[in-house]
Design a protein around this motif. Structure first.
Motif, PDB file in Angstrom:
ATOM      1  N   GLY A 147       0.804  -1.218   0.000  1.00  0.00           N
ATOM      2  CA  GLY A 147       0.000   0.000   0.000  1.00  0.00           C
ATOM      3  C   GLY A 147       0.831   1.259   0.000  1.00  0.00           C
ATOM      4  N   VAL A 148       0.468   2.192   0.863  1.00  0.00           N
ATOM      5  CA  VAL A 148       1.114   3.501   0.859  1.00  0.00           C
ATOM      6  C   VAL A 148       2.517   3.459   1.436  1.00  0.00           C
ATOM      7  N   LEU A 233      -6.214   9.976  -3.408  1.00  0.00           N
ATOM      8  CA  LEU A 233      -6.371   9.409  -2.067  1.00  0.00           C
ATOM      9  C   LEU A 233      -5.024   9.293  -1.362  1.00  0.00           C
ATOM     10  N   SER A 236      -3.443  12.761  -0.553  1.00  0.00           N
ATOM     11  CA  SER A 236      -4.101  13.458   0.558  1.00  0.00           C
ATOM     12  C   SER A 236      -3.850  12.714   1.868  1.00  0.00           C
ATOM     13  N   SER A 237      -3.685  11.383   1.789  1.00  0.00           N
ATOM     14  CA  SER A 237      -3.334  10.638   3.003  1.00  0.00           C
ATOM     15  C   SER A 237      -1.970  11.065   3.514  1.00  0.00           C
ATOM     16  N   GLY A 253      -6.310  17.010   2.385  1.00  0.00           N
ATOM     17  CA  GLY A 253      -5.829  16.106   3.435  1.00  0.00           C
ATOM     18  C   GLY A 253      -5.228  16.857   4.607  1.00  0.00           C
ATOM     19  N   ILE A 271     -15.644  17.779   7.863  1.00  0.00           N
ATOM     20  CA  ILE A 271     -16.638  17.168   6.980  1.00  0.00           C
ATOM     21  C   ILE A 271     -16.480  17.652   5.531  1.00  0.00           C
ATOM     22  N   GLY A 274     -13.278  16.576   3.640  1.00  0.00           N
ATOM     23  CA  GLY A 274     -13.357  15.125   3.485  1.00  0.00           C
ATOM     24  C   GLY A 274     -14.321  14.750   2.371  1.00  0.00           C
ATOM     25  N   LEU A 275     -15.496  15.413   2.369  1.00  0.00           N
ATOM     26  CA  LEU A 275     -16.473  15.136   1.313  1.00  0.00           C
ATOM     27  C   LEU A 275     -15.909  15.495  -0.056  1.00  0.00           C
ATOM     28  N   ILE A 277     -12.793  15.248  -1.105  1.00  0.00           N
ATOM     29  CA  ILE A 277     -11.962  14.130  -1.581  1.00  0.00           C
ATOM     30  C   ILE A 277     -12.857  12.987  -2.028  1.00  0.00           C
ATOM     31  N   LEU A 278     -13.848  12.656  -1.167  1.00  0.00           N
ATOM     32  CA  LEU A 278     -14.750  11.544  -1.469  1.00  0.00           C
ATOM     33  C   LEU A 278     -15.411  11.734  -2.840  1.00  0.00           C
ATOM     34  N   VAL A 281     -12.891  11.368  -5.876  1.00  0.00           N
ATOM     35  CA  VAL A 281     -12.508   9.978  -6.135  1.00  0.00           C
ATOM     36  C   VAL A 281     -13.706   9.186  -6.652  1.00  0.00           C
ATOM     37  N   LEU A 282     -14.872   9.424  -6.055  1.00  0.00           N
ATOM     38  CA  LEU A 282     -16.096   8.755  -6.507  1.00  0.00           C
ATOM     39  C   LEU A 282     -16.370   9.086  -7.970  1.00  0.00           C
ATOM     40  N   ASN A 285     -14.005   7.254 -10.212  1.00  0.00           N
ATOM     41  CA  ASN A 285     -14.332   5.828 -10.281  1.00  0.00           C
ATOM     42  C   ASN A 285     -15.520   5.571 -11.199  1.00  0.00           C
ATOM     43  N   LEU A 286     -16.536   6.436 -11.105  1.00  0.00           N
ATOM     44  CA  LEU A 286     -17.722   6.267 -11.948  1.00  0.00           C
ATOM     45  C   LEU A 286     -17.365   6.509 -13.415  1.00  0.00           C
TER      46      LEU A 286
ATOM     47  N   SER B 141     -14.277   4.753  -2.425  1.00  0.00           N
ATOM     48  CA  SER B 141     -13.813   6.098  -2.766  1.00  0.00           C
ATOM     49  C   SER B 141     -13.431   6.953  -1.557  1.00  0.00           C
ATOM     50  N   ALA B 142     -13.924   6.602  -0.374  1.00  0.00           N
ATOM     51  CA  ALA B 142     -13.700   7.480   0.781  1.00  0.00           C
ATOM     52  C   ALA B 142     -12.305   7.277   1.344  1.00  0.00           C
ATOM     53  N   PRO B 143     -11.583   8.374   1.631  1.00  0.00           N
ATOM     54  CA  PRO B 143     -10.274   8.221   2.265  1.00  0.00           C
ATOM     55  C   PRO B 143     -10.442   7.697   3.690  1.00  0.00           C
ATOM     56  N   PHE B 145      -8.835   8.156   6.412  1.00  0.00           N
ATOM     57  CA  PHE B 145      -8.766   9.076   7.545  1.00  0.00           C
ATOM     58  C   PHE B 145     -10.074   9.838   7.720  1.00  0.00           C
ATOM     59  N   PHE B 146     -10.761  10.100   6.615  1.00  0.00           N
ATOM     60  CA  PHE B 146     -12.058  10.779   6.701  1.00  0.00           C
ATOM     61  C   PHE B 146     -13.099   9.849   7.332  1.00  0.00           C
ATOM     62  N   TYR B 241      -2.675  -4.423   1.417  1.00  0.00           N
ATOM     63  CA  TYR B 241      -3.283  -3.102   1.497  1.00  0.00           C
ATOM     64  C   TYR B 241      -3.603  -2.762   2.951  1.00  0.00           C
ATOM     65  N   GLY B 244      -0.492  -1.693   4.834  1.00  0.00           N
ATOM     66  CA  GLY B 244      -0.134  -0.326   4.465  1.00  0.00           C
ATOM     67  C   GLY B 244      -1.127   0.681   5.029  1.00  0.00           C
TER      68      GLY B 244
END
Lengths: 302, 306
Positions: A147-148, A233, A236-237, A253, A271, A274-275, A277-278, A281-282, A285-286, B141-143, B145-146, B241, B244
């Protein structure tokens, strides 16, 4: 359903390798794209965020850096739709400016990873033999950091900053592109037109550039869309962990990282970023689902 | 079978060597004099010389690397700059904490993922299927940490059901394990759904229905069994994953594991701790991959084991 009706039997010309150029081909692309139900909503979400990123200074209602100590942590109101952060800065403006940074992180790091990873994969598959074995062993080592973790190792060596985060995310993404380019090239190597190009005496570099690269672009593009989301993702992490963008930068992030100390009394300051980023990424993905169908040479025309 | 196991183990060795080289080079790649880095910011010139001697930094790099590996194999990673205790003392219990968190998250992901995947397939294209699909997309899709912060706001602050941070009881494990496992649960649910729908479309399932078996029995006896193989692969791949991702989840919840230690040690420039923790996680990951491979060879008769 026969495969032959969709396989391009002509040798693709170099000038217009893969991208549909004529309007009718765009129409075909669009028709296929629309077959994926989530693709359009995803595209709209991404388009809105890209718009915010491009025109941030003009559409953000306030200066994202100007503190207002009298109104720290103020909740959402009509004047400040997302409220204010721990220094009284307008959160909506910061989120809008953050779009620019996150998109940059995602696109640049993936572009960098592609420009290194894809040639490596194509060359490994094309020449095979010892070169292939050595390259794949190196890739295996990169994939041995789960992973990261690989990105974290690289940032810890380079030192925390936005640029280094992008480099770290790019390096962490290279194996993905090398692998996909390699397997796509291996599949192409059996095609008769590659054989034909070789027997015509075409140089290896030219075959790779003119015949292989254009034909794996579709797969690479789909993967890139997916990886931009993952890169956003990851970046921002890293910023959340304090290894990426630093303090006043309105990176989503790092906004969560600095806001988390206040989230018990003012949840809005974690909130909204965070939203953001969500949603980005969403959306990616779509969108990726539609591109996958539209760019798949095997998918039948509607 | 024996040859298969041996071959897989031999395949894992180059990756392990590569990992050890990267971790070794972390010391030399860091800007500045490595001896200065190890000795710390307040060291005198004499201290730095001593460190250079004791670490063998004045000798050829290949020799240094072999020395590093030799020490690493015997578990000697030196002493933490900050606490003065040996690195092994520092990371031992943290390693167990990380494994506990990752294991719990995997369990959560497998149970929730398989159950929701089966529900999706059983109620294909109906409301429940769509709801789970949308939720799984959000989960992917959600990070993390969030997700962690939102769970804290809802379950610890608003409802007061679960503790905020720490690891004193099993209650402390719930939120971190959900945070860490959520994306995996979503991925497993999607794979499970796709495979089960495919399986339920096959002839022998139609036969089972024709025999008069109930829908529940068909799904559990005929569908699930055959759809589980791809899920095992996904679980193996996702374990990495989780290791990590633990870095982020541990930081959010102040979970005293290796991941949080890495982040803390990076900011305090405690390089031996970073090196040892990274090496430990990577080696664990390689071993897990090896075990997944072997397990797959044992379970699936079609995998060539000769």
């Amino acid at each position: 359903m026969s495969f032959t009706e969709n396989v391009d039997t002509t040798v693709p010309s170099a000038a217009e390798p893969f991208k549909p150029q004529r309007s009718s081909e765009w129409a075909r692309f669009w028709k296929k794209f629309r077959r994926s139900k989530p693709a359009l909503p995803g595209g709209i979400i991404v388009a809105i965020i890209v718009f915010c990123g491009l025109f941030a200074p003009w559409i953000a209602p306030y200066d994202p850096f100007r503190p207002e100590f009298g109104a720290m942590l103020e909740g959402p109101s009509w004047a400040h739709l997302f409220g204010r952060d721990e220094l009284g800065r307008d959160l909506l403006s910061r989120v809008i400016h953050g779009a620019r940074i996150s998109l940059l992180e995602g696109v640049l790091s993936v572009a960098l990873a592609m420009s290194v990873g894809v040639p490596l994969g194509v060359v490994a598959a094309f020449f095979g033999g010892k070169l292939d074995i050595v390259l794949m062993r190196v890739i295996d080592v990169m994939l041995a950091f789960p992973g990261v973790l690989l990105a974290i190792v690289i940032v810890s060596i380079l030192g925390p900053s936005l640029t280094n985060t992008m480099i770290a995310v790019a390096v962490y993404t290279i194996p993905i592109f090398t692998r996909i380019a390699r397997s796509a090239t291996l599949a192409l190597m059996k095609e008769p037109y590659i054989e034909a190009a070789r027997s015509m005496g075409m140089r290896n570099g030219r075959i790779m550039l003119r015949h292989i690269l254009p034909n794996i672009t579709g797969e690479i593009t789909v993967m890139a869309t997916l990886r931009i989301g993952i890169a956003v993702l990851t970046a921002s992490s890293l910023s959340f962990l304090g290894l990426g963008a630093q303090a006043p930068t309105p990176e989503w992030g790092s906004m969560l990282a600095s806001g988390r100390n206040y989230m018990l009394i003012a949840p809005h300051i974690v909130i909204f970023p965070g939203l953001a980023i969500l949603f980005l990424v969403l959306g990616l993905n779509l969108l990726q689902d539609g591109l996958r169908i539209a760019l798949d040479p095997k998918s039948v025309d509607p | 079978m024996f040859h298969f196991i041996i071959r897989r183990i031999i395949f894992a060795i180059p990756a392990l060597i590569g990992v050890s080289i990267v971790v070794f080079l972390m010391l030399h790649a860091t800007p500045g004099d490595p001896a200065q880095v190890v000795a710390g910011p307040e060291a005198t010139a004499a201290d730095i010389e001593n460190v250079r001697k004791s670490l063998g930094l004045d000798r050829p790099i290949v020799e240094q690397y072999l020395h590093f590996v030799g020490r690493a194999v015997t578990g000697d990673f030196g002493v933490s700059f900050k606490t003065g205790r040996t690195v092994v003392e520092e990371i031992g219990h943290r390693y167990l904490n990380t494994l506990q968190l990752a294991g719990a998250a995997m369990l959560f992901a497998v149970v929730v993922g398989i159950v929701s995947g089966v529900l999706c397939a059983a109620f294909k294209y109906r409301a429940l299927d769509n709801i789970i699909l949308v939720l799984s997309l959000i989960g992917i899709s959600a990070p993390a940490f969030f997700v962690g912060l939102v769970l804290m706001i809802v379950f610890s602050v608003q409802l007061g059901w679960l503790p905020l941070t720490g690891n004193d009881s099993w209650l402390h494990l719930i939120l971190p394990c959900v945070t860490l496992g959520l994306a995996n649960a979503a991925i497993i649910a999607r794979v499970m759904r796709a495979r089960l729908i495919e399986t339920l479309d096959s002839d022998y399932v139609r036969t089972a229905y024709a025999k008069g078996l109930s829908g529940f029995r068909v799904i559990t006896r005929h569908g699930l069994r055959n759809a589980l193989m791809p899920v095992i692969t996904v679980v193996g791949l996702q374990m990495g994953y989780l290791l990590g991702g633990a870095v982020i989840t541990e930081t959010v919840f102040s979970w005293p594991g290796l991941g949080r230690l890495i982040i803390q040690s990076i900011s305090s420039r405690d390089l031996p701790l970073v090196q040892a923790s990274v090496l430990l996680i990577a080696v664990t990951f390689v071993i897990i991959n090896l075990l997944t491979d072997l397990l797959y060879g044992l379970v699936d008769p079609r995998v060539e084991v000769a």
